[in-house]
Design a protein around this motif. Structure first.
Motif, PDB file in Angstrom:
ATOM      1  N   PRO A 231       0.605  -1.503   0.218  1.00 19.75           N
ATOM      2  CA  PRO A 231      -0.095  -0.118  -0.001  1.00 19.75           C
ATOM      3  C   PRO A 231       0.923   1.251  -0.508  1.00 19.75           C
ATOM      4  CG  PRO A 231       0.384  -0.668   2.236  1.00 19.75           C
ATOM      5  CD  PRO A 231       0.944  -1.398   0.810  1.00 19.75           C
ATOM      6  N   LEU A 232       0.630   2.108  -1.113  1.00 23.36           N
ATOM      7  CA  LEU A 232       1.554   3.349  -1.198  1.00 23.36           C
ATOM      8  C   LEU A 232       0.420   4.612  -1.000  1.00 23.36           C
ATOM      9  CD1 LEU A 232       4.137   2.727  -4.165  1.00 23.36           C
ATOM     10  CD2 LEU A 232       4.188   2.456  -1.706  1.00 23.36           C
ATOM     11  N   LYS A 233       0.724   5.715  -0.419  1.00 26.83           N
ATOM     12  CA  LYS A 233      -0.305   6.681  -0.040  1.00 26.83           C
ATOM     13  C   LYS A 233       0.130   7.475  -1.031  1.00 26.83           C
ATOM     14  CE  LYS A 233      -0.141   6.223   4.993  1.00 26.83           C
ATOM     15  NZ  LYS A 233       0.238   7.535   6.543  1.00 26.83           N
ATOM     16  N   THR A 234      -0.873   8.001  -1.892  1.00 30.18           N
ATOM     17  CA  THR A 234      -0.744   9.112  -2.548  1.00 30.18           C
ATOM     18  C   THR A 234      -1.212  10.410  -2.611  1.00 30.18           C
ATOM     19  OG1 THR A 234      -3.406   8.871  -2.738  1.00 30.18           O
ATOM     20  CG2 THR A 234      -1.849   7.698  -4.681  1.00 30.18           C
ATOM     21  N   GLN A 235      -1.621  10.722  -1.201  1.00 30.39           N
ATOM     22  CA  GLN A 235      -2.098  12.022  -1.013  1.00 30.39           C
ATOM     23  C   GLN A 235      -0.978  12.308   0.517  1.00 30.39           C
ATOM     24  OE1 GLN A 235      -3.222  14.613  -2.813  1.00 30.39           O
ATOM     25  NE2 GLN A 235      -3.783  13.005  -4.276  1.00 30.39           N
ATOM     26  N   PRO A 236      -0.274  13.358   0.840  1.00 26.09           N
ATOM     27  CA  PRO A 236       0.279  13.728   1.543  1.00 26.09           C
ATOM     28  C   PRO A 236      -0.453  13.628   3.458  1.00 26.09           C
ATOM     29  CG  PRO A 236       0.938  15.101   0.344  1.00 26.09           C
ATOM     30  CD  PRO A 236       0.285  14.252  -0.225  1.00 26.09           C
ATOM     31  N   PRO A 237       0.610  13.477   4.481  1.00 25.84           N
ATOM     32  CA  PRO A 237      -0.518  13.605   5.545  1.00 25.84           C
ATOM     33  C   PRO A 237      -1.195  14.268   5.957  1.00 25.84           C
ATOM     34  CG  PRO A 237       1.249  12.832   6.230  1.00 25.84           C
ATOM     35  CD  PRO A 237       1.875  13.166   4.571  1.00 25.84           C
ATOM     36  N   PRO A 238      -2.131  14.735   6.378  1.00 25.72           N
ATOM     37  CA  PRO A 238      -2.410  16.626   6.708  1.00 25.72           C
ATOM     38  C   PRO A 238      -1.611  17.664   7.153  1.00 25.72           C
ATOM     39  CG  PRO A 238      -4.083  14.669   7.669  1.00 25.72           C
ATOM     40  CD  PRO A 238      -3.041  13.794   7.275  1.00 25.72           C
ATOM     41  N   TYR A 239      -1.094  16.746   7.967  1.00 22.46           N
ATOM     42  CA  TYR A 239       0.085  17.335   9.316  1.00 22.46           C
ATOM     43  C   TYR A 239       1.606  17.777   8.664  1.00 22.46           C
ATOM     44  CZ  TYR A 239       1.419  11.977   9.889  1.00 22.46           C
ATOM     45  OH  TYR A 239       1.234  10.833   9.981  1.00 22.46           O
ATOM     46  N   SER A 240       1.645  17.077   6.759  1.00 21.66           N
ATOM     47  CA  SER A 240       3.444  16.960   6.153  1.00 21.66           C
ATOM     48  C   SER A 240       3.291  19.117   6.056  1.00 21.66           C
ATOM     49  CB  SER A 240       2.738  17.018   4.860  1.00 21.66           C
ATOM     50  OG  SER A 240       2.133  17.826   4.661  1.00 21.66           O
ATOM     51  N   ILE A 241       2.362  19.650   6.220  1.00 23.24           N
ATOM     52  CA  ILE A 241       3.231  21.067   6.636  1.00 23.24           C
ATOM     53  C   ILE A 241       4.156  21.596   7.789  1.00 23.24           C
ATOM     54  CG2 ILE A 241       2.615  23.606   6.324  1.00 23.24           C
ATOM     55  CD1 ILE A 241       0.225  22.644   4.720  1.00 23.24           C
ATOM     56  N   GLU A 242       3.081  20.712   8.861  1.00 30.77           N
ATOM     57  CA  GLU A 242       3.855  21.629  10.564  1.00 30.77           C
ATOM     58  C   GLU A 242       5.303  20.553  10.298  1.00 30.77           C
ATOM     59  OE1 GLU A 242       2.120  20.179  14.253  1.00 30.77           O
ATOM     60  OE2 GLU A 242       0.369  21.504  13.189  1.00 30.77           O
ATOM     61  N   THR A 243       5.682  19.304   9.259  1.00 32.39           N
ATOM     62  CA  THR A 243       6.774  18.537   9.800  1.00 32.39           C
ATOM     63  C   THR A 243       7.148  19.855   8.720  1.00 32.39           C
ATOM     64  OG1 THR A 243       5.992  16.978   7.767  1.00 32.39           O
ATOM     65  CG2 THR A 243       5.860  16.760  10.352  1.00 32.39           C
ATOM     66  N   LEU A 244       6.632  19.629   7.679  1.00 31.41           N
ATOM     67  CA  LEU A 244       8.210  20.772   7.358  1.00 31.41           C
ATOM     68  C   LEU A 244       9.037  21.956   7.539  1.00 31.41           C
ATOM     69  CD1 LEU A 244       9.280  20.396   3.887  1.00 31.41           C
ATOM     70  CD2 LEU A 244       7.587  22.203   2.935  1.00 31.41           C
ATOM     71  N   ARG A 245       7.709  22.276   8.125  1.00 30.03           N
ATOM     72  CA  ARG A 245       8.402  23.747   8.746  1.00 30.03           C
ATOM     73  C   ARG A 245       9.926  22.995   9.820  1.00 30.03           C
ATOM     74  NH1 ARG A 245       2.545  26.400  10.301  1.00 30.03           N
ATOM     75  NH2 ARG A 245       2.780  27.498   8.344  1.00 30.03           N
ATOM     76  N   VAL A 246       9.082  22.208  10.727  1.00 30.20           N
ATOM     77  CA  VAL A 246      10.065  21.631  11.843  1.00 30.20           C
ATOM     78  C   VAL A 246      11.407  21.293  11.226  1.00 30.20           C
ATOM     79  CG1 VAL A 246      10.588  19.842  13.355  1.00 30.20           C
ATOM     80  CG2 VAL A 246       8.564  20.950  13.203  1.00 30.20           C
ATOM     81  N   ALA A 247      11.100  20.557   9.707  1.00 29.77           N
ATOM     82  CA  ALA A 247      12.640  19.469   9.294  1.00 29.77           C
ATOM     83  C   ALA A 247      13.810  20.808   7.755  1.00 29.77           C
ATOM     84  CB  ALA A 247      11.943  19.373   8.402  1.00 29.77           C
ATOM     85  N   LEU A 248      13.334  22.147   7.848  1.00 28.60           N
ATOM     86  CA  LEU A 248      13.802  23.320   7.503  1.00 28.60           C
ATOM     87  C   LEU A 248      14.336  24.245   8.384  1.00 28.60           C
ATOM     88  CD1 LEU A 248      11.198  24.104   5.081  1.00 28.60           C
ATOM     89  CD2 LEU A 248      12.886  23.315   4.179  1.00 28.60           C
TER      90      LEU A 248
END
Length: 265
Positions: A231-248
């Motif tokens: 199973p592969l997810k075609t859409q990013p999880p709804p909390y991806s924006i938050e995790t992107l900020r932390v990673a940057l």
């Protein structure tokens, strides 16, 4: 005639019972035809509100007229271990069968004592009875026209033996059968109370999606093992924006350390 699951006709003896709410068939005939059984628990009541036993199975019966093969009727019948042993109970000696010589009877040997294979109650009588009723004195016998042919009812025996000899013994048969709704309802409530309800397992939407993916995509190759799509997810999880900020933010901090101390780089 009765028709089995494969369409094989079997000629049987049928009795019409105006006092029965249901139709019945013998266990032996149901096994002979190979009829499918449906498990039931139905209480029966007879004459005098007496318990007549409990039916444990019903079946679907296919009726066909011997004289008119175009007639076909499906009925639901109770399966009983036995029906009235023989009717008539003995062959009448002072009855003149020539009275019905001009009537095409459903059973030409109706005066011969024989076993009953199926009883038709009032639940289906309206579908097999036809217009045409004739009375025959002096015993007031009645000939009723049906889709199977003429059927005879009424008194066949003389009362003289009983009047002449008070100790004369005679066996009389009375048919009457109804469903005991009160007892049936109690049994249904009892089984409902005893029934164990399995716990309902509530799945997350993702788990349900994985289960559906397995049902839709799994297969078995020629060597035996099963193949299941990952199973592969075609859409990013709804909390991806938050995790992107932390990673940057973490990446920028590392760049600053490398800029301050080039040896670390």
């Amino acid at each position: 005639m009765l028709l089995g699951p494969r369409g094989t006709p079997v000629r049987v003896r049928v009795m019409f019972d105006q006092g029965s709410e249901v139709s019945s068939i013998t266990e032996a005939m149901a096994q002979l035809l190979g009829l499918a059984k449906c498990r039931e628990r139905i209480a029966l009541t007879g004459i005098g509100v007496s318990r007549a036993g409990t039916v444990r199975a019903t079946t679907q019966v296919s009726l066909q007229s011997y004289s008119d093969t175009s007639f076909h009727l499906e009925i639901q019948a109770l399966i009983l271990s036995r029906l009235p042993s023989q009717l008539p109970s003995r062959k009448p000696t002072d009855f003149n069968p020539a009275l019905f010589g001009d009537i095409k009877l459903a059973d030409p040997h109706w005066l011969e004592p024989d076993s009953i294979d199926i009883i038709l109650g009032v639940d289906v009588n309206g579908q097999v009875l036809c217009s045409g009723l004739r009375r025959f004195p002096p015993k007031q016998s009645i000939a009723q026209d049906t889709v199977f042919g003429g059927v005879i009812s009424g008194s066949l025996y003389s009362d003289a033996p009983r009047r002449a000899a008070p100790t004369f013994s005679i066996t009389l048969k009375a048919m009457h059968c109804i469903l005991d709704d009160g007892l049936q309802e109690m049994l249904q409530r009892f089984w409902a109370m005893e029934e164990v309800t399995p716990p309902i397992k509530k799945l997350k939407s993702e788990d349900e999606a994985f289960d559906q993916l397995y049902l839709d995509k799994h297969s078995r190759n020629g060597e035996g093992p099963y193949t299941v799509h990952f199973p592969l997810k075609t859409q990013p999880p709804p909390y991806s924006i938050e995790t992107l900020r932390v990673a940057l933010s973490s990446l920028l901090n590392i760049h600053r350390r490398f800029f301050r101390d080039p040896q670390l780089a």
